[in-house]
Every structure is written in C-alpha cells, then in structure tokens.
Design a protein around this motif. Structure first.
Motif, PDB file in Angstrom:
ATOM      1  N   LYS A   1      34.451  62.714  67.674  1.00 20.48           N
ATOM      2  CA  LYS A   1      33.341  62.976  68.583  1.00 20.48           C
ATOM      3  C   LYS A   1      32.298  61.863  68.517  1.00 20.48           C
ATOM      4  O   LYS A   1      31.744  61.582  67.463  1.00 20.48           O
TER       5      LYS A   1
ATOM      6  N   ASN B   1      23.514  62.309  76.601  1.00 21.40           N
ATOM      7  CA  ASN B   1      24.757  63.047  76.859  1.00 21.40           C
ATOM      8  C   ASN B   1      24.731  64.464  76.314  1.00 21.40           C
ATOM      9  O   ASN B   1      25.727  65.157  76.357  1.00 21.40           O
TER      10      ASN B   1
ATOM     11  N   LYS C   1      29.881  64.890  74.710  1.00 17.32           N
ATOM     12  CA  LYS C   1      30.767  64.748  75.853  1.00 17.32           C
ATOM     13  C   LYS C   1      31.835  63.678  75.690  1.00 17.32           C
ATOM     14  O   LYS C   1      32.844  63.703  76.389  1.00 17.32           O
ATOM     15  N   ILE C   2      31.625  62.737  74.795  1.00 12.93           N
ATOM     16  CA  ILE C   2      32.527  61.591  74.677  1.00 12.93           C
ATOM     17  C   ILE C   2      33.354  61.692  73.396  1.00 12.93           C
ATOM     18  O   ILE C   2      32.805  61.831  72.301  1.00 12.93           O
ATOM     19  N   TYR C   3      34.681  61.600  73.549  1.00 15.20           N
ATOM     20  CA  TYR C   3      35.607  61.710  72.430  1.00 15.20           C
ATOM     21  C   TYR C   3      36.590  60.538  72.442  1.00 15.20           C
ATOM     22  O   TYR C   3      36.982  60.052  73.495  1.00 15.20           O
TER      23      TYR C   3
ATOM     24  N   SER D   1      37.091  63.387  77.627  1.00 12.05           N
ATOM     25  CA  SER D   1      35.694  63.016  77.851  1.00 12.05           C
ATOM     26  C   SER D   1      35.285  63.122  79.318  1.00 12.05           C
ATOM     27  O   SER D   1      34.101  62.992  79.635  1.00 12.05           O
TER      28      SER D   1
ATOM     29  N   LEU E   1      34.904  53.508  75.360  1.00  9.45           N
ATOM     30  CA  LEU E   1      34.344  54.855  75.254  1.00  9.45           C
ATOM     31  C   LEU E   1      32.935  54.830  74.666  1.00  9.45           C
ATOM     32  O   LEU E   1      32.080  55.627  75.063  1.00  9.45           O
TER      33      LEU E   1
ATOM     34  N   LYS F   1      28.685  56.035  76.488  1.00 10.90           N
ATOM     35  CA  LYS F   1      27.627  56.859  75.908  1.00 10.90           C
ATOM     36  C   LYS F   1      26.300  56.698  76.631  1.00 10.90           C
ATOM     37  O   LYS F   1      25.516  57.639  76.733  1.00 10.90           O
TER      38      LYS F   1
END
Length: 243
Positions: A9, A242, A13-15, A86, A55, A59
């Motif tokens: 993580k 985010n 929201k972003i993985y 994501s 990714l 962010k």
C-alpha cells in the motif's frame, strides 16, 4: 513454482503488486521525488519492474502519461495488477526491450525518462540463481549505455533523464549520458547518515544542454529518531490528497 504476489500500500488508493522477483526499495521513492515530474509531462520509466515509479507518480499530481517499459513479462503482469487494484489511469505498460524500443514508441516527444537500472556490471559480484533477480541487479539484458541510448531517442530537445546508481558507477553513468548527447545537470549523493559514505547517487541529465552541473546537498536517510524528515516527506507525498 508459482510466485507469491503481495499488494503493498502506497496510499489508501494506490497499490503496488510485489513479488520475490519484482519488488522495490527506497531508491525508487528517491528517484521519483528527484525527477521533479510535472502534470504536463510525458514520461517513460525504463526497466520499470513492478511499476513502482509510475505508481509513486500517481500519488500526487501525476504526469499526463507514463510509458512503463520492461523486458520481463512477469513484471508487466504485476504492473497490470497494480494498475487494476489502484484504478490508475495514464500508465501504459509495455513489454519491450529498451535496446529496440517498441513499434509505436514516442520518439523525440518525451519530457522525462526515468530509470533505476541494474547496479552491477554483468560479471561483477555474486549473481542470484533467479533469472529475474539477475536481470534486475546485473547488466545482463542492458547496460547504462543502452539506457542512455534509449533515452536519447525518446526525449525531445531539453528533455530530462533521471537515474540512480551506486557511487562506484558514477563515471560510467556520466560518460554514457554525455556519449548520447545528454548533459549531466544535477547530482545528489545519498547516505544513511552523516557518518557514512554515500550508498547511492541521483543524477539528472538534459538532452542538448550546455555543460554545467549542480551538486546538490547530500540526502540522509536516517536521523536519531528513525527516518530523516526529508525521507519521511518523500514517503508521505500524496497521502493526504488520496485519502
């Protein structure tokens, strides 16, 4: 044997989808921050692995498009999983050899190319038996000259190449940049603390620029209380936006 995949993580929201073959470290965060990417930029990340740098750029204020290139199908599959989880847009995963690029590569149109390249020469030091790890750590499939040659093709005039590497490879990186018309403009060393020698450097080159290089203040990873304030800020970029 099937790889065990794990979602790391970055924000709520972003993985990033990581595995033992394709994972990431602090250097990816440092390079993404050092690159100074902008929303209007068209970007390519060469040797993207699991796609950690594209990714990270999602962010906060992501570039308009990021081409994420890797020669290994497994890495690109992991990136697809990270993008899907994501719900990220603007990342274009590409399985291709950076020495040859790909059929519709945006030749001469990019603002920024990033690369966290293999740090070790092809025959230097211990080499892991895992093919994916050898490719990531050693210059087996490409070397720094190949990276700079690809960047020269992709960048527009005045476009920037940002890479990181070990200090013992500094002369190789600077020579390769200049050999492909990319003038080194910014250099920053990274140490764990003020008492230790640098373990990493970050360098930015600009295509077609005149010679002049700025040496930036050293970046320290740790402080008495753990992570340094600067590193913590780099890790925290984009979290509030985010959440």
């Amino acid at each position: 044997m099937e790889l065990e995949l794990k979602f790391e993580k970055l924000t709520d929201k972003i993985y990033v989808c990581a595995s033992s073959d394709h994972r990431f470290g602090t250097d990816a965060f440092l390079l993404a921050a050092f690159s100074g990417y902008r929303q209007k930029d068209k970007v390519c990340d060469l040797g993207t692995g699991c796609g950690i740098i594209p990714l990270i750029m999602q962010k906060s204020r992501p570039p308009q498009i990021i081409y994420a290139v890797d020669i290994q199908e497994g890495a690109i599959q992991q990136l697809h999983l990270g993008i899907e989880k994501s719900k990220a847009s603007g990342i274009v995963p590409i399985c291709a050899d950076l020495k040859e690029l790909w059929a519709e590569a945006p030749i001469g149109r990019l603002d920024l190319v990033t690369c966290n390249p293999p740090y070790k020469a092809a025959n230097a030091g211990f080499q892991s038996e895992l093919t994916a790890q050898r490719i990531a750590r050693h210059e087996i499939m490409c070397n720094i000259d190949d990276v700079c040659a690809a960047a020269e093709k992709l960048l527009k005039f005045g476009g920037r190449l940002c890479v990181c590497n070990r200090p013992e490879r500094l002369s190789d990186v600077l020579f390769a940049m200049k050999n492909h018309g990319i003038e080194p403009k910014r250099l920053r060393f990274v140490s764990k603390n003020p008492d230790e020698s640098p373990w990493l450097f970050l360098v930015e080159g600009k295509k077609g620029s005149k010679p002049f290089m700025q040496i930036e203040p050293q970046l320290y990873i740790r402080s008495e209380n753990g992570f340094s304030d600067e590193l913590q800020k780099i890790y925290d970029i984009g979290k509030e936006q985010n959440q």
